[in-house]
Design a protein around this motif. Structure first.
Motif, PDB file in Angstrom:
ATOM      1  N   TYR A  75       0.864  -1.179   0.000  1.00  0.00           N
ATOM      2  CA  TYR A  75       0.000   0.000   0.000  1.00  0.00           C
ATOM      3  C   TYR A  75       0.897   1.223   0.000  1.00  0.00           C
ATOM      4  O   TYR A  75       1.622   1.455   0.951  1.00  0.00           O
ATOM      5  N   TYR A 243      -4.805   3.294  14.512  1.00  0.00           N
ATOM      6  CA  TYR A 243      -5.527   3.102  13.259  1.00  0.00           C
ATOM      7  C   TYR A 243      -5.154   1.834  12.494  1.00  0.00           C
ATOM      8  O   TYR A 243      -6.020   1.132  11.985  1.00  0.00           O
ATOM      9  N   SER A 285     -12.429   1.354  11.514  1.00  0.00           N
ATOM     10  CA  SER A 285     -11.212   1.514  12.321  1.00  0.00           C
ATOM     11  C   SER A 285     -11.479   2.161  13.672  1.00  0.00           C
ATOM     12  O   SER A 285     -10.669   2.031  14.588  1.00  0.00           O
ATOM     13  N   ASP A 348     -10.931   7.700  14.556  1.00  0.00           N
ATOM     14  CA  ASP A 348      -9.605   7.502  15.140  1.00  0.00           C
ATOM     15  C   ASP A 348      -8.634   8.608  14.790  1.00  0.00           C
ATOM     16  O   ASP A 348      -7.687   8.856  15.526  1.00  0.00           O
ATOM     17  N   VAL A 351      -7.119  13.439   9.065  1.00  0.00           N
ATOM     18  CA  VAL A 351      -5.893  13.641   8.298  1.00  0.00           C
ATOM     19  C   VAL A 351      -6.065  14.883   7.409  1.00  0.00           C
ATOM     20  O   VAL A 351      -5.648  15.978   7.755  1.00  0.00           O
ATOM     21  N   ARG A 352      -6.744  14.738   6.291  1.00  0.00           N
ATOM     22  CA  ARG A 352      -7.028  15.910   5.453  1.00  0.00           C
ATOM     23  C   ARG A 352      -8.327  16.598   5.875  1.00  0.00           C
ATOM     24  O   ARG A 352      -8.555  17.748   5.543  1.00  0.00           O
ATOM     25  N   GLY A 353      -9.198  15.835   6.487  1.00  0.00           N
ATOM     26  CA  GLY A 353     -10.512  16.369   6.860  1.00  0.00           C
ATOM     27  C   GLY A 353     -11.574  16.071   5.822  1.00  0.00           C
ATOM     28  O   GLY A 353     -12.748  16.334   6.026  1.00  0.00           O
ATOM     29  N   THR A 356     -14.179  13.233   6.923  1.00  0.00           N
ATOM     30  CA  THR A 356     -14.949  13.709   8.068  1.00  0.00           C
ATOM     31  C   THR A 356     -15.977  14.752   7.646  1.00  0.00           C
ATOM     32  O   THR A 356     -17.133  14.704   8.060  1.00  0.00           O
ATOM     33  N   ILE A 388       3.826   5.013   7.139  1.00  0.00           N
ATOM     34  CA  ILE A 388       2.397   5.305   7.015  1.00  0.00           C
ATOM     35  C   ILE A 388       2.242   6.351   5.913  1.00  0.00           C
ATOM     36  O   ILE A 388       3.009   7.314   5.862  1.00  0.00           O
TER      37      ILE A 388
HETATM   38  P1  AMP Z   1      -9.704  12.561   6.386  1.00  0.00           P
HETATM   39  O1  AMP Z   1     -11.162  12.730   6.517  1.00  0.00           O
HETATM   40  O2  AMP Z   1      -9.222  12.848   5.011  1.00  0.00           O
HETATM   41  O3  AMP Z   1      -9.032  13.365   7.423  1.00  0.00           O
HETATM   42  O4  AMP Z   1      -9.345  11.050   6.644  1.00  0.00           O
HETATM   43  C1  AMP Z   1      -9.550  10.535   7.921  1.00  0.00           C
HETATM   44  C2  AMP Z   1      -9.936   9.105   7.811  1.00  0.00           C
HETATM   45  O5  AMP Z   1      -8.893   8.376   7.181  1.00  0.00           O
HETATM   46  C3  AMP Z   1     -10.166   8.496   9.172  1.00  0.00           C
HETATM   47  O6  AMP Z   1     -11.412   7.845   9.131  1.00  0.00           O
HETATM   48  C4  AMP Z   1      -9.037   7.515   9.360  1.00  0.00           C
HETATM   49  O7  AMP Z   1      -9.513   6.317   9.927  1.00  0.00           O
HETATM   50  C5  AMP Z   1      -8.496   7.261   7.987  1.00  0.00           C
HETATM   51  N1  AMP Z   1      -7.034   7.245   7.912  1.00  0.00           N
HETATM   52  C6  AMP Z   1      -6.147   7.789   8.726  1.00  0.00           C
HETATM   53  N2  AMP Z   1      -4.884   7.555   8.313  1.00  0.00           N
HETATM   54  C7  AMP Z   1      -4.972   6.826   7.209  1.00  0.00           C
HETATM   55  C8  AMP Z   1      -4.029   6.247   6.292  1.00  0.00           C
HETATM   56  N3  AMP Z   1      -2.715   6.391   6.461  1.00  0.00           N
HETATM   57  N4  AMP Z   1      -4.500   5.549   5.253  1.00  0.00           N
HETATM   58  C9  AMP Z   1      -5.819   5.405   5.068  1.00  0.00           C
HETATM   59  N5  AMP Z   1      -6.767   5.925   5.865  1.00  0.00           N
HETATM   60  C10 AMP Z   1      -6.357   6.625   6.926  1.00  0.00           C
END
Ligand code: AMP
Length: 460
Positions: A75, A243, A285, A348, A351-353, A356, A388
Motif C-alpha cells: 500500500y 488506526y 477503524s 480515530d 488527516v485531510r478532513g 470527516t 504510514i
Molecule cells: P480525512 O477525513 O481525510 O481526514 O481522513 C480521515 C480518515 O482516514 C479516518 O477515518 C481515518 O480512519 C483514515 N485514515 C487515517 N490515516 C490513514 C491512512 N494512512 N490511510 C488510510 N486511511 C487513513
C-alpha cells in the motif's frame, strides 16, 4: 504501509502464505505477491496488482513449489502503484536466490541508492527496499544472517523484513522497532506475520515479537537469534494502535482492541459530551474506540453509519473530487438512528478532513440535531517518514488550522482531540518507547533529504 507473512518447513507453504496475506489485506491493497523456495533453492514467484483475492491466482499458486515462502501486501502512494514495485523483490545472488518482503520506509534510501548506482548497480524498481537486496548481494559474509546484518549496517528508518536466502528464512526488525513482526509456530514449522491475526488464520500459535534490532534465522538447524543490530532507543509506531492494525491483533506484545478501548475511554474523560443522546463510530477503524467512549460516558452505542465493504479506501484517491464522491459511495447514514438526536461521532484520526467533512454533512442530512466530533488520537500535524502514507504538511488540516477553525470547516458543533499524553498513556506499555512524530513533530531520525521521492518510491 504493507503486510508481510512467511513460513518455513510446511508442505503447503504457498497456500499458507496466501491465507496469511488475506488477514493482512488491510495493510496494503495495491499489489500482493508470494515467493517460495524449493528443495533445490530455486525461487518461484507470483506478483500481481490488486487484492490478494483478485491477483493471486489459485492455479499459479499450485506452481509455487517448496516448503518455505514469504508474501507481501503493498500500500503506497498512487504514483508508484505499478507491478514493478510489487513485492517480494526477487533476485539471484551468490549462493542462490534472494527474496525480500519489507514493511516500513527507509529514510536514507536515496543516498544508499545513489552510492550503489555510482558503483554500477542496476535497479529494477523505484522501491527503497531494493537497496537492501543490493547490499545483501555485495556482502562477503558467509552465513545468511551475517549477510543480512552487514547489509543493514547504515540503513536508516523503518523496516520489518522477511528474507529468503537460499532455503534460509530470516526475519528482522529495525533497532527502533517501528513496525511490528510476530513470530509463531504451526506444528514443526515457523511462521511470521506483521500482526497476530495472520497467525490466527493459519492456526499458528504466536510465540513472541521479533525484537527491535534482532535477526531471527530459521534453517535446517532450527530457529534462533542469528544476530543483533546496534541497539537504539525504541520508537514503536503509536499509529499502529490508533488506526493501522486490526483490533483482533496483538502487536508490540499488546492487544489492539484493548488499546483502542482505552483510547476511547480516555477521550470520554478528556472530552465528555454532556447532554448527548448516543455515540457512534466511523466504521471500521474507530469501532473499538467508540465502544470505549460509550462505556466510559454511559451513552448508548449505536450503528449510525454503515460502510459498504466492497469499496476500497477513500484516503488514497488521487484527486479531491474523486475522494468526495467516494465518501458517499463508501458510507451511508441510518436516519432512524440519527433523526432529532444530539450525537457523538468518534473517529480515530483526522488527516485531510475530507472524509470527516463529508460524513458530518451526511449525518446532519439524516436529521442529527447536534454533531459532536471526538477523535481518539492527537491532531496529525506532520508527515510520516516511516511507513504510514500521510500526505504532505500542506494537506494536513491540523498542520494549518486551529481546532476551532477545523470544527468550523467540518461543520461540527464541538470538536475534541485526545491529547498527545492521553494517547501515549492509553496504549499498552506506554507512554515511553513510541514514535509519535506525525503528532508531535518529534522525528527520531533526520528526515529524508527528498521526502517526495520517498513517497514516490517507498517500499510500502
Ligand atoms: P480525512 O477525513 O481525510 O481526514 O481522513 C480521515 C480518515 O482516514 C479516518 O477515518 C481515518 O480512519 C483514515 N485514515 C487515517 N490515516 C490513514 C491512512 N494512512 N490511510 C488510510 N486511511 C487513513
Amino acid at each position: 504501509m504493507c503486510g508481510i507473512f512467511g513460513v518455513r518447513g510446511h508442505p503447503a507453504a504457498a497456500e499458507l502464505v496466501q491465507l496469511g496475506l488475506y488477514s493482512l489485506q488491510h495493510r496494503g491493497q495495491e499489489s500482493s505477491g508470494i515467493v517460495t523456495v524449493d528443495d533445490t533453492s530455486r525461487a518461484h514467484a507470483v506478483r500481481a496488482m490488486g487484492l490478494v483475492s483478485e491477483g493471486l491466482d489459485v492455479g499459479e499458486l499450485r506452481g509455487l513449489a517448496g516448503s518455505t515462502g514469504i508474501g507481501h501486501t503493498r500500500y503506497s502512494t498512487a504514483g508508484s502503484s505499478v507491478l514493478a514495485n510489487a513485492q517480494p523483490v526477487v533476485a539471484s545472488v551468490r549462493g542462490g536466490a534472494v527474496a525480500l518482503a519489507h514493511n516500513g520506509n527507509l529514510t536514507n534510501a536515496a543516498e544508499l541508492r545513489q552510492e550503489l548506482e555510482d558503483s554500477g548497480a542496476i535497479f529494477s524498481s523505484t522501491m527503497d527496499s531494493e537497496v537492501i537486496v543490493h547490499r545483501i548481494a555485495r556482502s562477503r559474509a558467509e552465513r545468511p544472517e551475517e549477510r543480512l546484518a552487514e547489509a543493514l549496517q547504515g540503513v536508516e528508518g523503518a523496516y520489518s523484513l522477511l528474507v529468503l536466502l537460499g532455503d534460509t528464512l530470516l526475519a528482522a526488525r529495525d533497532p527502533r522497532g517501528w513496525r511490528p513482526l510476530v513470530m509463531g509456530t504451526l506444528g514443526d514449522s515457523v511462521v511470521f506475520g506483521s500482526e497476530s491475526c495472520a497467525l490466527d488464520i493459519v492456526g499458528a500459535q504466536a510465540v513472541r515479537e521479533v525484537e527491535p534490532g534482532e535477526i531471527v534465522v530459521v534453517d535446517r538447524e532450527g530457529v534462533r537469534t542469528g544476530a543483533r543490530l546496534t541497539a537504539k532507543e525504541q520508537h514503536r509506531c503509536v499509529f499502529e494502535y490508533v488506526y493501522f492494525a486490526r483490533p483482533d491483533s496483538r502487536v508490540f506484545g499488546g492487544s489492539v482492541d484493548r488499546a483502542r478501548r482505552e483510547l476511547g475511554r480516555r477521550l470520554a474523560r478528556e472530552h465528555p459530551t454532556p447532554g448527548a443522546d448516543l455515540v457512534f463510530s466511523v466504521p471500521d477503524s474507530s469501532n473499538s474506540a467508540a465502544l470505549g467512549y460509550a462505556e466510559e460516558s454511559g451513552l448508548p452505542y449505536e450503528l449510525a453509519l454503515i460502510r459498504n465493504h466492497y469499496v476500497g479506501r477513500t484516503f488514497i484517491q488521487p484527486t479531491q473530487g474523486a475522494r468526495d464522491a467516494k465518501v458517499r459511495v463508501k458510507y451511508n447514514a441510518v436516519r432512524e438512528v440519527l433523526q432529532g438526536k444530539r450525537v457523538v461521532m468518534v473517529d480515530d484520526s483526522i488527516v485531510r478532513g475530507t472524509t470527516t467533512r463529508g460524513l458530518v454533512a451526511m449525518v446532519r442530512a439524516a436529521g442529527a440535531k447536534e454533531v459532536h466530533m471526538r477523535v481518539s488520537s492527537a491532531p496529525v500535524t506532520g508527515p510520516c517518514y516511516y511507513g504510514i502514507d500521510t500526505p504532505t504538511r500542506e494537506e494536513l488540516i491540523a498542520a494549518n488550522y486551529t481546532t476551532p477553525e477545523i470544527a468550523a470547516h467540518l461543520g461540527v458543533d464541538t470538536l475534541g482531540y485526545l491529547s498527545l499524553d492521553g494517547m501515549l498513556e492509553s496504549v499498552p506499555d506506554g507512554p515511553h518507547g513510541f514514535c509519535h512524530a506525525c503528532f508531535s513533530g518529534d522525528y527520531p531520525t533526520a528526515p529524508p533529504t527528498d521526502p517526495e521521492k520517498l513517497r514516490a518510491g517507498c517500499g510500502c
